[in-house]
Write a protein that holds these residues in place. Structure first.
Motif, mmCIF file in Angstrom:
data_model
loop_
_atom_site.group_PDB
_atom_site.id
_atom_site.type_symbol
_atom_site.label_atom_id
_atom_site.label_comp_id
_atom_site.label_asym_id
_atom_site.label_seq_id
_atom_site.Cartn_x
_atom_site.Cartn_y
_atom_site.Cartn_z
ATOM 1 N N ASP A 103 97.691 -11.301 -46.370
ATOM 2 C CA ASP A 103 96.617 -11.314 -47.354
ATOM 3 C C ASP A 103 96.156 -9.869 -47.567
ATOM 4 O O ASP A 103 96.504 -8.979 -46.792
ATOM 5 N N ALA A 128 100.541 -15.650 -44.618
ATOM 6 C CA ALA A 128 100.985 -16.965 -45.076
ATOM 7 C C ALA A 128 102.495 -17.045 -44.942
ATOM 8 O O ALA A 128 103.208 -16.072 -45.203
ATOM 9 N N VAL A 172 102.979 -24.416 -47.065
ATOM 10 C CA VAL A 172 102.487 -23.068 -46.791
ATOM 11 C C VAL A 172 101.570 -23.149 -45.583
ATOM 12 O O VAL A 172 100.633 -23.959 -45.555
ATOM 13 N N LEU A 187 99.027 -20.994 -42.948
ATOM 14 C CA LEU A 187 98.233 -19.778 -42.792
ATOM 15 C C LEU A 187 98.003 -19.493 -41.318
ATOM 16 O O LEU A 187 97.619 -20.382 -40.551
ATOM 17 N N ILE A 203 97.611 -17.699 -53.994
ATOM 18 C CA ILE A 203 98.934 -17.488 -53.415
ATOM 19 C C ILE A 203 99.959 -17.873 -54.472
ATOM 20 O O ILE A 203 99.902 -18.959 -55.036
ATOM 21 N N ALA A 226 94.242 -20.010 -52.489
ATOM 22 C CA ALA A 226 94.527 -19.462 -51.157
ATOM 23 C C ALA A 226 93.611 -20.027 -50.077
ATOM 24 O O ALA A 226 93.907 -19.885 -48.885
#
Length: 326
Positions: free
Chosen positions: A168, A175, A183, A185, A221, A235
């Protein structure tokens, strides 16, 4: 680019649709004999570095619109090149001999360090925006976390399928896109505890995810593919936002997509040689840039400081607006 068409700083001109519509190629470079496979702007926007399947690394001066230097990596090949935070250094993956990642001094064209570990092609490589940490992902179904100061892997994750990954904008989380359907994180300080959030998405049956990027404001994202779609999700909660289409990718290429520095727009190359631009929030197509590219446009990025876009196939093009904003 002559002295009259140097790219203006973004602070001098607002990036709006009417300005984007005036972008034209100010300079083209035809030094490469094969596909340019990756590009990266320096953080100050003054230079651009590229790597090519012809084993060359080319550095461009973005203010003067000139080619500064060419280096060669004939033995190992070169792909996924990225500037580090130190002046005159870069990291890149290799597409010959082995799958080692190499840390290169651009000043004297000598390798500072080697990062061994991946056993298949490296398909994801990204620097932390804040420090010497970087991530790599490979077709060996692993993601590795590294520090430029040590040859030893700092963290290892085993995944299912081809990985895509990125940090990020604040460099605190990263990610990971897994198997073209989810996805995850991770907190950089405790990634070994597993993801703190997982966003499940409808799996792309027609294509594979080939790249992942956060918008510069950290809110979106974006996932680009080797097919005809680009996805964006929130995101923070993983909510699907837009599915961008219209560009052509009929060769199964990993065509790079990128955000504008203000997070407003998304740009992508196309196998028809054109560059497509969408509004990141609405998903509406804003403009199609008619280019001189004769081959699929592999790489597209917007300069972080100057009002300038670069695109690459076998040739490199620098785009700037042709009229000043009224």
């Amino acid at each position: 680019m002559t002295t009259n068409d140097n790219p203006p700083k973004r602070s001098e001109m607002k990036l709006v649709e009417s300005v984007l519509a005036t972008f034209q190629v100010a300079k083209s470079f035809r030094e490469n004999t094969d596909r340019i496979n990756s590009i990266d702007f320096s953080p100050n926007g003054e230079t651009l570095i590229s790597s090519s399947d012809d084993d060359s690394i080319v550095i461009y001066d973005c203010e003067k619109g000139t080619q500064k230097r060419t280096l060669n990596s004939k033995k190992y090949g070169v792909d996924l090149i990225h500037y580090t935070h130190a002046a005159n250094t870069a990291i890149h993956s290799s597409n010959k001999v082995d799958d080692t990642i190499r840390y290169l001094s651009l000043h004297d064209n000598k390798y500072i360090r080697y990062f061994h570990g991946h056993t298949k092609k490296v398909v994801t490589l990204c620097m932390s925006p804040i420090d010497d940490t970087f991530l790599s992902g490979s077709m060996d179904h692993t993601i590795r976390l590294w520090d430029l100061r040590s040859p030893n892997c700092q963290g290892l994750m085993h995944l299912v399928g081809r990985p895509v990954a990125n940090f990020d904008p604040e460099g605190l989380i990263f990610a990971v896109g897994i198997n073209s359907e989810s996805v995850k994180l991770y907190d950089l300080r405790s990634f070994d505890k597993g993801p703190f959030n997982t966003f499940k998405m409808q799996q792309d049956k027609e294509c594979d995810w080939t790249g992942l990027k956060f918008s510069p404001d950290g809110k979106i994202i974006m996932i680009y593919t080797n097919g005809n779609v680009i996805h964006t999700i929130d995101a923070f909660n993983g909510k699907p936002l837009q599915t961008l289409t219209g560009h052509v990718n009929n060769k199964g290429r990993s065509l790079e997509a990128s955000f504008s520095p203000d997070s407003q727009f998304i740009f992508s190359g196309s196998t028809d040689g054109r560059i497509y631009c969408w509004n990141a929030l609405t998903g509406n197509r804003v403009v199609i840039f008619q280019s001189e590219h004769q081959a699929p446009v592999q790489c597209v990025q917007f300069n972080p400081k100057y009002m300038m876009l670069s695109s690459a196939c076998h040739t490199m093009s620098f785009w700037i607006p042709t009229i000043a904003e009224e």
